[in-house]
Structure formats: C-alpha cells, structure tokens
Enzyme design. Structure first.
Site, PDB file in Angstrom:
ATOM      1  CE1 TYR A 129      -8.594  94.574 -44.263  1.00 33.42           C
ATOM      2  CE2 TYR A 129      -9.764  95.588 -46.080  1.00 33.42           C
ATOM      3  CZ  TYR A 129      -8.590  95.197 -45.499  1.00 33.42           C
ATOM      4  OH  TYR A 129      -7.406  95.430 -46.125  1.00 33.42           O
ATOM      5  CE  LYS A 176       4.015  90.686 -36.040  1.00 30.70           C
ATOM      6  NZ  LYS A 176       5.375  90.413 -36.512  1.00 30.70           N
ATOM      7  CG  ASP A 209       6.888  89.088 -39.180  1.00 36.19           C
ATOM      8  OD1 ASP A 209       6.249  88.027 -39.027  1.00 36.19           O
ATOM      9  OD2 ASP A 209       7.649  89.534 -38.305  1.00 36.19           O
ATOM     10  CG  ASP A 233      -5.924  94.338 -48.729  1.00 40.63           C
ATOM     11  OD1 ASP A 233      -5.919  94.129 -49.961  1.00 40.63           O
ATOM     12  OD2 ASP A 233      -6.182  95.438 -48.231  1.00 40.63           O
TER      13      ASP A 233
END
Ligand code: ATP
Length: 480
Positions: A129, A176, A209, A233
């Site tokens: 972002y 991640k 995930d 988000d």
C-alpha cells in the site's frame, strides 16, 4: 481519560452520510458531550479539483481535534489517482488498523452460535500500500513491498496492548514469512521480540494462508490476529463475513497523534440515499471512539442497546428481506433501548487502550555496517538466457563484478538449471564481486551499469549488501 470532546466528522460518500449521521445522532442521544466539526473529503473534493480528495480545512480540523468519525470516501472515475482514505491514513500515520468482529445476537451467519469474538490488527500504511509501482517493460509491472521494523513494532505493540485492554489472552501473528523471508519475515521476527515484553499473553505465529483456512474451520480459536497491510485487508473482509457481513464490521485507524474511526465497508453506492443501509458498523466504530475518549460506560450502553435491538429482531435489509426497517428507524430503535442490557451479548470489560506514546527508539540496526558485495541489474531483453549471458559477460570483462546468474520472475534461467520457465522480457542479472577484486564501491556499480547498459537497456538496480556479515538479499529459485 481525555477531556477533549471535539470530534471531526467526515460524512463521506455513498451511504456514508446516512450511516455516519445515524451514529452522530446516537452519540448525541447518549449525552456523550461531543462537539462535531463537520468536514468534507472524498468525491465532492475530487470534483472540486483537489487531487488528494482531502481539503486543507479538513486536515487542519483533524490536526486540532485528533479524533475523527469518518464515512467511506470514493475516488470518482477520472479524478485523482490515490484514494482519499489511504491519504488520510498515511498523512496522520495511523499505523494500526483495528478491526474487531463479534457474533451479535440474532444476526444470521453460518457461524452463528460459535461465539466468534476476535480482532484483526493490521499494519496500515506500509507494505504494497506504499503505492510504489513501476511498469518495468511494456509487459512487466512491479509493486514494491516496503516493510519497516518500526511499522511492525508499533503494530505488534498495539495488538498486545489491545489484548491487555480487553482481557484477551492470546495474540497470533499471521505472515507469509516462509516465502517472503525478509519482508513478511520482519513482521514475524519483530512480533516475536515484542512478545517477550508481554509474558502474560500467549503469542504464536501462523502462516497467513493457514490462518484463512483456520478462520473458516474454527474461527472461535482466535482472539487477536496481527498482520501486514495486504494480509490484513483480506483477512478482515473475511472475518466480517463470518459474523453477518460488512454491515456489522467496525474499525479504528490508530496513530500516535490521531485516531480515525470508520466501518470496514465502502460507500456501497448502489444502496445510497434510500434509507436502507445498516448503520451498525459505524455505530460500533462510534463505540470504539467513545472508548478512545475514555467514555467506557457510554460505549457499553451503545453496544448493549444495539445488541438489544438485534435481539428484538429489528434488522435492516442486508439481514432480512421481510419486515426490514430503514436506517433511520433502526437508529430510533437503538436510541429507545439505551439503558437496556442485551441478554446474549458477550460483553467484555474494557480498560483504556495504552498506545505506544513514542516512536520506537532507533534500533541498533540503524548503525549496523553494510558491505557492498554485488548488484542485481534488471534488464529488458528478449534473448534466450545463454545469448543474454554471453553479451553481459563480454560487456563486463575487466569489471570487479562477474555475472553470477540470471533469473526470470525469480527463477534462475542461467546457468541453466535444466528446465526453462516461460520467459518474459524482464531479467534480473546478478553480479557479484570477482574473487580477486578489491572491495567494490559505488563507482564500480556505476561502471557496471554503463557496461550493462551498452549491451541491453536496464530498468533498475538493487545493490547487494551484507549486513553484519549476513546476506541482505534472497536467492533466486534454483540459485546455489
Ligand atoms: P467501495 O468502492 O466504496 O468500496 P463497494 O460497493 O464496492 O464500495 P462496499 O461498500 O464495501 O463496496 O460494499 C459491498 C456491498 O456490501 C455493497 O454493495 C452492499 O450491498 C453491502 N454493504 C456494505 N456496507 C453495507 C451497509 N452498511 N449496509 C448494507 N449493506 C452494505
């Protein structure tokens, strides 16, 4: 407890004026003693020709009041490039986005009855972002994922402080880090460091995930999830879905100086102006605002009245097609229930949230020496890897750097690892110091670029360093 009761209110676009107006009305009826400073931002400002979508008067008001109740802001097609929402978050460095979701009585959802009550704390200004994008070649685009230790530390602290303020016992960090070891890994490592200061709270890490999977299988196991911007988000939209939808998901953007309260949802233009939007998400954001002002009892009164309204089967159209009430009538029903304790609301005892008051002290890392050991030069080329390598090896004869490998979208293609991926016209050419060369400096990198540029056009360069002796870059897929 603060005595500042002046609050900037930005009604926003689409359904914003209806749901923010409803919340102002409820907060006024509570007797919270708030003086509203009504300000503009979003579509109306873009249309007036303001490229940022946020007028100077609005910024001045926020600087002054430091507390904002905000509706969703739109960037109309054809105006401005950046979202006014993101501009506000960045300008006031509201570095943490807090998005709680809680099962509410009577609101249908496949997860009803599971007792979901969790908060997603999302880093709010960095990551993808930062909006740093470059079209590298006509066919390849790039977005820089910038993550800072300071951003991770402040956000992690908010997560732990929030857990303490709300009597929660566990904070989970979702990243991640297995794939993005330096960026996502920085959040994981920083979280683990901060966690040591909160021995009363269980801290664990989960891959993002797996977190998404677990959120759907057993959401009730989570209490606080802290994560980077993009992950947050997506996860927080998922968590809103668990408890009945965007109409019920509030949020707060917290920074050192400014706190902005807003729903997770956007402007929902298709239902705007019809008195059908659900004001619950903004009202719950209003309850968070009241807590921020130290008005804990008022916040609790509002939450109980809202839950009691839902217990009585009073719903807006996003919940039920039959017998739905309008935004205004729903708000009347909530106000009429002030003072009533909802029977099925799992209430929490809140203590005021202690935000980190100082930016973290400059980490020792600021003074850690960095040593130049090579450069990744990204070139535009349509040759096969062997031909490109031949051209670059020739062009860099006599340079302190030698070509070590070429990768295409992160996979090594020279020296050939045996199989070739589909090639695009964007190659990373990794140069490292030759064994017998002197310690290289920036002049050697500039010389390297001139040599490479003579052979093939280059788009960007990343210098390769070691920090404290350890490589400060990752290897390509297949690189030794
Ligand atoms: P934006 O581009 O500003 O994000 P959007 O319509 O694409 O707007 P949202 O506003 O987040 O995205 O909403 C998606 C859908 O969810 C809406 O079309 C609407 O049907 C529903 N929705 C969102 N918020 C509410 C609400 N408060 N009350 C009722 N329905 C809502």
């Amino acid at each position: 407890m603060t005595t500042n009761r002046r609050v900037t209110v930005i009604p926003g676009d689409g359904i914003g004026p209806e749901v923010v107006g409803a919340t102002q009305r409820a907060l006024d009826a509570l007797g919270a003693g708030i003086t509203w400073e009504r300000c503009e931002a979003g579509a109306v400002s873009f249309r007036r020709g303001l490229a940022t979508g946020v007028p100077a008067e609005t910024l001045a008001s926020i600087r002054d009041t430091r507390v904002v109740l905000k509706g969703p802001l739109e960037t109309p097609v054809g105006y401005g490039e950046k979202s006014a929402n993101v501009t506000l978050r960045k300008l006031f460095e509201t570095y943490a986005n807090v998005r709680p979701v809680r099962e509410l009585p009577g609101v249908p959802s496949p997860f009803a009855g599971r007792g979901i009550d969790l908060v997603v704390v999302r880093e709010n200004v960095e990551d993808l972002y930062a909006g740093i994008e470059h079209q590298q070649t006509p066919t390849v685009a790039q977005c820089l994922k910038l993550i800072s230790r300071q951003g991770c530390e402040k956000t992690a602290r908010v997560a732990f402080e929030l857990a303490r303020a709300e009597g929660r016992r566990r904070v989970t960090c979702a990243t991640k880090a297995n794939i993005m070891k330096l960026t996502e890994g920085l959040m994981k490592r920083t979280f683990e460091e901060v966690a040591r200061e909160y021995p009363d709270i269980q801290a664990d890490h989960v891959l993002v995930d797996n977190c998404a999977h677990q959120l759907v299988r057993a959401p009730e196991q989570f209490e606080v999830i802290v994560t980077t911007n993009m992950n947050g988000d997506i996860l927080s939209d998922l968590t809103s879905g668990l408890i009945g939808g965007l109409g019920f998901a509030p949020g707060a953007n917290l920074g050192r100086d400014v706190a902005m309260f807003e729903a997770v949802h956007g402007s929902a233009p298709t239902i705007a102006g019809q008195n059908i939007a659900n004001p619950t998400a903004v009202m719950l954001s209003g309850a968070m605002l009241l807590r921020h002002l130290g008005l804990l009892t008022h916040a609790s009164t509002l939450e109980h009245a809202l839950a009691a309204t839902l217990e009585d089967g009073i719903f807006t159209r996003d919940v039920t097609a039959k017998g739905a009430v309008g935004t205004a009538e729903f708000t009347d029903a909530v106000i009429a229930r002030f003072g009533r304790r909802a029977e099925r609301l799992r209430a929490r005892d809140h203590r005021p949230l202690v935000l980190p008051t100082e930016a973290p002290a400059p980490p020792a890392a600021l003074h850690t020496p960095m040593a130049l050991v090579g450069a990744d030069v990204f070139v535009r080329a349509t040759d096969m890897p062997d031909a490109l390598a031949d051209a670059l090896v020739k062009a860099t004869e006599g340079s302190p750097f030698r070509l070590k490998m070429i990768s295409n979208r992160g996979t090594q293609v020279w020296p050939s690892p045996g199989a070739l991926p589909d090639l695009v016209d964007h190659h990373r050419c990794r140069f490292v110091r030759r064994d017998n060369a002197a310690t290289p400096d920036d002049r050697d990198v500039l010389d390297l670029l001139a040599r490479v540029g003579a052979a093939r056009p280059w788009m960007h360069v990343e210098k390769l360093h070691t920090i404290d002796g350890a490589p400060a870059y990752t290897r390509a897929q297949g690189e030794d």
